[in-house]
Design a protein around this motif. Sequence first.
Motif, short mmCIF file in Angstrom:
data_model
loop_
_atom_site.label_atom_id
_atom_site.label_comp_id
_atom_site.label_asym_id
_atom_site.label_seq_id
_atom_site.Cartn_x
_atom_site.Cartn_y
_atom_site.Cartn_z
N ILE A 1 0.83 -1.21 0.00
CA ILE A 1 0.00 0.00 0.00
C ILE A 1 0.87 1.26 0.00
O ILE A 1 0.67 2.18 -0.80
N ALA A 2 1.85 1.31 0.92
CA ALA A 2 2.66 2.52 1.07
C ALA A 2 3.58 2.74 -0.12
O ALA A 2 3.70 3.87 -0.63
N LEU A 3 4.23 1.68 -0.57
CA LEU A 3 5.19 1.84 -1.66
C LEU A 3 4.50 2.28 -2.94
O LEU A 3 5.03 3.12 -3.69
N CYS A 4 3.32 1.76 -3.19
CA CYS A 4 2.62 2.07 -4.44
C CYS A 4 1.78 3.34 -4.36
O CYS A 4 1.19 3.76 -5.36
N ASN A 5 1.70 3.94 -3.18
CA ASN A 5 0.93 5.19 -3.03
C ASN A 5 1.75 6.24 -2.27
O ASN A 5 1.19 7.13 -1.63
N LEU A 6 3.07 6.15 -2.39
CA LEU A 6 3.93 6.99 -1.57
C LEU A 6 3.74 8.48 -1.85
O LEU A 6 3.74 9.30 -0.92
N THR A 7 3.58 8.86 -3.11
CA THR A 7 3.43 10.29 -3.39
C THR A 7 2.11 10.83 -2.85
O THR A 7 2.03 12.01 -2.46
N ARG A 8 1.08 10.00 -2.81
CA ARG A 8 -0.18 10.43 -2.19
C ARG A 8 0.05 10.75 -0.71
O ARG A 8 -0.45 11.75 -0.18
N MET A 9 0.80 9.87 -0.04
CA MET A 9 1.12 10.09 1.37
C MET A 9 1.93 11.35 1.56
O MET A 9 1.64 12.19 2.42
N GLU A 10 2.97 11.53 0.73
CA GLU A 10 3.87 12.66 0.88
C GLU A 10 3.18 13.99 0.63
O GLU A 10 3.48 15.01 1.26
N ARG A 11 2.22 13.99 -0.28
CA ARG A 11 1.48 15.22 -0.60
C ARG A 11 0.31 15.47 0.34
O ARG A 11 -0.35 16.51 0.24
N GLY A 12 0.03 14.52 1.21
CA GLY A 12 -1.08 14.70 2.14
C GLY A 12 -2.44 14.58 1.50
O GLY A 12 -3.41 15.18 1.96
N GLU A 13 -2.53 13.79 0.43
CA GLU A 13 -3.81 13.63 -0.27
C GLU A 13 -4.78 12.77 0.55
O GLU A 13 -4.37 11.99 1.41
N GLY B 1 -6.20 5.98 3.43
CA GLY B 1 -4.76 5.77 3.41
C GLY B 1 -4.02 6.81 4.22
O GLY B 1 -4.57 7.87 4.54
N PRO B 2 -2.77 6.53 4.58
CA PRO B 2 -1.97 7.51 5.33
C PRO B 2 -1.81 8.81 4.55
O PRO B 2 -1.73 8.82 3.32
N THR B 3 -1.77 9.91 5.28
CA THR B 3 -1.64 11.23 4.65
C THR B 3 -0.31 11.90 5.00
O THR B 3 -0.17 13.11 4.90
N THR B 4 0.64 11.09 5.41
CA THR B 4 1.97 11.59 5.74
C THR B 4 2.97 10.45 5.60
O THR B 4 2.60 9.28 5.71
#
Length: 360
Positions: free
Chosen positions: A199-211, A279-282
Amino acid sequence: MRVAIAGAGGIAFAAAAFVSENGHAPILWSPSGQRTAELAAGQALTATGAVSGTYRPKVASSASELVSGADAVLIALPAYGHRTVMDAIAPHVTGEQVVIISSHASFGALYLSKKLAELGTKAPIVAWGTTVTTGRQKSGTEVHVSTVRSKVDMATLPLSASERGLAMCRALFGDRFNEKDDLLAIALSNLNPQNHMGIALCNLTRMERGETWGQHQNVTTAVGRLFEALDEERLNIAHSFDLSVRTVREHYHFSYGVPMGPVGEMAQVLAERGGGPMGPTTLDTRYVTEDAPFGLLPTVLLGKLTNTPATLHEAGLNVFSALYGRDFRKENNLLPELGLENLSKSELQRLAREGWTGAT
């Protein structure tokens, strides 16, 4: 019964609400005291979702106060806090109590077994393969409980105390527990590290951008294939120990009640139902900061011990270290105390059944 809960995050708050709903008396303790400040000041705990109500758990100001008089001690915080909590509670645990780890990670039960053995204490240690509840802490007095799992794998250390461990789990959380062969089976039953890696590896930019993004809907067909490839590595290691553990497809089926099929398809069924976890937002998420050092690393070491390489798990550990600019291998503070890499396969199997007291 009096239930001592070490932790003050989403899992701890959800557990407090759950056992309160079942007529038990929880008491919470946060090592820092910060997350329990509002409850300690007299405010009520509000739970929504799969567990709903207003509750008034007690709050302890110390590990000694937490454990004193408790029937069971539940460790309910991320694995990077396990050693601190185990070191704090160990001197106060008695043989009349049952300690439950929700959920078990990085052979923490062996670490606690060693601590208790040094103190001359013989208390059953129950390890869960995952948590009974899932959810998020919304504030210092609020928790949203997304799911109450219908099946949770567990094992008791030592195995001779299994009947007692199972009885306590059922008394507090209901008839939802599936006993596994031993602690090794639990270590290899925890799907969080591999699933959270995908989940995290394939959605990392979503997490980093706080989406804001739904977790199930982003376990796509391709991400689902990664889940299943990681799962194959874990299953191969379990097979090398002659252990039977649940597959990732079975996990989705029994945890969420969706028809069996490819993981990507099962996740999309859940997405269509709505109301799933976000999903995580950070980047500061336990999906990485907990699961990389305390989940992926132990699997990698077990793979090396059994000559069953966990190549994808190790790649994930290395990639996360590169992405975060930190060496997650060095952040595990439990394994160095156990010397897992120096044990033989048979020595580890014995420890997983008898605990430290029974080891020679």
